[in-house]
Design a protein around this motif. Structure first.
Motif, short mmCIF file in Angstrom:
data_model
loop_
_atom_site.label_atom_id
_atom_site.label_comp_id
_atom_site.label_asym_id
_atom_site.label_seq_id
_atom_site.Cartn_x
_atom_site.Cartn_y
_atom_site.Cartn_z
N THR A 40 1.42 16.81 0.28
CA THR A 40 1.42 15.55 -0.19
C THR A 40 -0.17 15.02 0.05
N ALA A 41 -0.36 13.80 -0.44
CA ALA A 41 -1.68 13.36 -0.46
C ALA A 41 -2.32 12.76 0.92
N GLU A 42 -1.33 13.04 2.09
CA GLU A 42 -1.67 12.69 3.36
C GLU A 42 -2.36 13.45 3.90
N ARG A 43 -3.79 13.23 4.20
CA ARG A 43 -4.54 14.22 4.93
C ARG A 43 -4.85 14.02 6.55
N LYS A 44 -4.67 15.31 7.07
CA LYS A 44 -4.74 15.01 8.50
C LYS A 44 -6.05 15.90 9.23
N VAL A 45 -6.58 15.38 10.19
CA VAL A 45 -7.60 15.81 10.88
C VAL A 45 -7.13 16.50 11.89
N VAL A 46 -7.58 18.04 12.04
CA VAL A 46 -6.81 18.65 13.35
C VAL A 46 -8.06 19.27 14.04
N VAL A 47 -8.26 19.08 15.20
CA VAL A 47 -9.04 19.99 16.02
C VAL A 47 -8.18 21.14 16.70
N TYR A 48 -8.67 22.37 16.68
CA TYR A 48 -7.67 23.44 17.28
C TYR A 48 -8.45 24.47 17.92
N THR A 88 -3.62 11.35 11.41
CA THR A 88 -3.34 11.33 10.04
C THR A 88 -4.31 10.24 9.46
N ILE A 89 -5.06 10.44 8.54
CA ILE A 89 -6.05 9.57 7.89
C ILE A 89 -5.37 8.49 7.03
N ASP A 90 -5.58 7.38 7.36
CA ASP A 90 -5.02 6.21 6.48
C ASP A 90 -6.29 5.37 5.81
N ALA A 91 -5.84 4.43 5.24
CA ALA A 91 -6.94 3.83 4.45
C ALA A 91 -7.84 2.81 4.98
N LEU A 143 -13.57 12.40 4.13
CA LEU A 143 -12.91 11.31 4.91
C LEU A 143 -12.80 9.98 3.99
N ALA A 144 -13.81 9.96 3.21
CA ALA A 144 -13.76 8.69 2.09
C ALA A 144 -12.62 9.11 1.11
N LEU A 145 -12.38 10.51 0.64
CA LEU A 145 -11.46 10.87 -0.21
C LEU A 145 -10.01 10.58 0.45
N ALA A 146 -10.02 11.01 1.63
CA ALA A 146 -8.74 10.86 2.37
C ALA A 146 -8.18 9.57 2.42
N ARG A 147 -9.26 8.58 2.53
CA ARG A 147 -8.89 7.11 2.68
C ARG A 147 -8.59 6.72 1.44
N SER A 148 -9.19 7.15 0.35
CA SER A 148 -8.91 6.71 -0.96
C SER A 148 -7.51 7.14 -1.40
N ALA A 149 -7.19 8.45 -1.12
CA ALA A 149 -5.88 9.03 -1.29
C ALA A 149 -4.63 8.14 -0.60
N ALA A 150 -4.92 7.63 0.73
CA ALA A 150 -4.04 6.90 1.33
C ALA A 150 -4.02 5.49 0.92
N ALA A 151 -4.86 5.00 0.42
CA ALA A 151 -4.90 3.77 -0.06
C ALA A 151 -4.01 3.67 -1.28
N MET A 197 -1.46 5.58 -1.85
CA MET A 197 -0.12 5.80 -1.38
C MET A 197 0.45 4.63 -0.65
N ALA A 198 -0.28 3.55 -0.26
CA ALA A 198 -0.05 2.45 0.49
C ALA A 198 1.03 1.71 -0.42
N PRO A 199 1.98 0.91 0.40
CA PRO A 199 2.98 0.16 -0.41
C PRO A 199 2.28 -0.98 -1.31
N GLY A 200 2.66 -1.42 -2.48
CA GLY A 200 2.13 -2.22 -3.14
C GLY A 200 0.74 -1.84 -3.61
N ALA A 201 0.24 -0.54 -3.57
CA ALA A 201 -0.99 -0.13 -4.41
C ALA A 201 -0.87 -0.07 -5.69
N LYS A 202 -1.64 -0.55 -6.69
CA LYS A 202 -1.90 -0.43 -8.06
C LYS A 202 -2.29 0.55 -8.45
N ALA A 203 -1.74 1.27 -9.48
CA ALA A 203 -2.54 2.38 -10.18
C ALA A 203 -3.63 1.80 -11.10
N LEU A 204 -4.66 2.72 -11.05
CA LEU A 204 -6.00 2.19 -11.77
C LEU A 204 -5.96 2.89 -13.16
#
Length: 141
Positions: A62-70, A81-84, A124-132, A134-141
Motif C-alpha cells: 500500500t502507499a502507507e509507510r511505517k517506521v520500524v525500529v527493530y 504508521t506515518i500519517d499526513a 518522511l516527507a514522501l511518506a506524509r505526502s503519500a498519506a495525504a 490517501m486521506a478521505p477527501g484528498a483531491k488528485a493533482l
C-alpha cells in the motif's frame, strides 16, 4: 494471479507482497521518562554493545509507510504508521534526532550523522505526502 472471465485479473488471497524499504540504517532509541528526559532503550538483542538497533521505513503493498525500529532478530521494538500530520514523527531537538509518537508515548531515534538525518527527513516527507493522498477527501493533482 487469477484470471476472471471478463479478462481482468486480480491477485489471489495467497499472493505475498514484497516489502519496499525506503530507508534502512541503524539508530539509537530513547524513550521519554516521566521527568521528560530521554533514557536509552536497552534491548537485549541490540546489534552492538552501544545499543544500536535497526531502523527502516517500509511499505507493504500500500502507499502507507511505517517506521520500524527493530533488534538483531528482526523483532520490532517500536513501530508507527506515518500519517499526513507531524503528530507521529517529527524532527527532534537533539542533534540528528526524530521523535516518534507510538501509542501516545514519545520515543527519540538518533541517527549517525546529519547526512542520515537528511535522508530520513526526505523519506518522511514522501511518506506524509503519500498519506495525504490517501486521506478521505484528498483531491488528485
Amino acid at each position: 494471479k487469477d484470471d476472471n472471465t471478463n479478462g481482468s485479473s486480480t491477485l489471489s488471497a495467497e499472493a505475498t507482497v514484497t516489502p519496499v524499504f525506503h530507508y534502512a540504517r541503524v539508530c539509537s532509541l530513547y524513550e521519554q521518562a516521566a521527568d521528560r528526559t530521554w533514557e536509552m532503550v536497552v534491548a537485549p538483542d541490540a546489534y552492538n554493545e552501544q545499543g544500536q538497533l535497526g531502523l527502516v521505513m517500509v511499505t507493504s503493498g500500500t502507499a502507507e509507510r511505517k517506521v520500524v525500529v527493530y533488534d538483531k532478530n528482526k523483532q520490532a521494538v517500536v513501530q508507527t504508521t506515518i500519517d499526513a500530520s507531524e503528530a507521529n514523527c517529527k524532527m527532534g531537538e537533539s542533534e540528528n534526532a526524530f521523535v516518534l509518537n507510538v501509542d501516545g508515548k514519545p520515543y527519540q531515534i538518533v541517527l549517525k550523522n546529519e547526512a542520515e538525518q537528511s535522508k530520513f527527513a526526505v523519506q518522511l516527507a514522501l511518506a506524509r505526502s503519500a498519506a495525504a493522498g490517501m486521506a478521505p477527501g484528498a483531491k488528485a493533482l
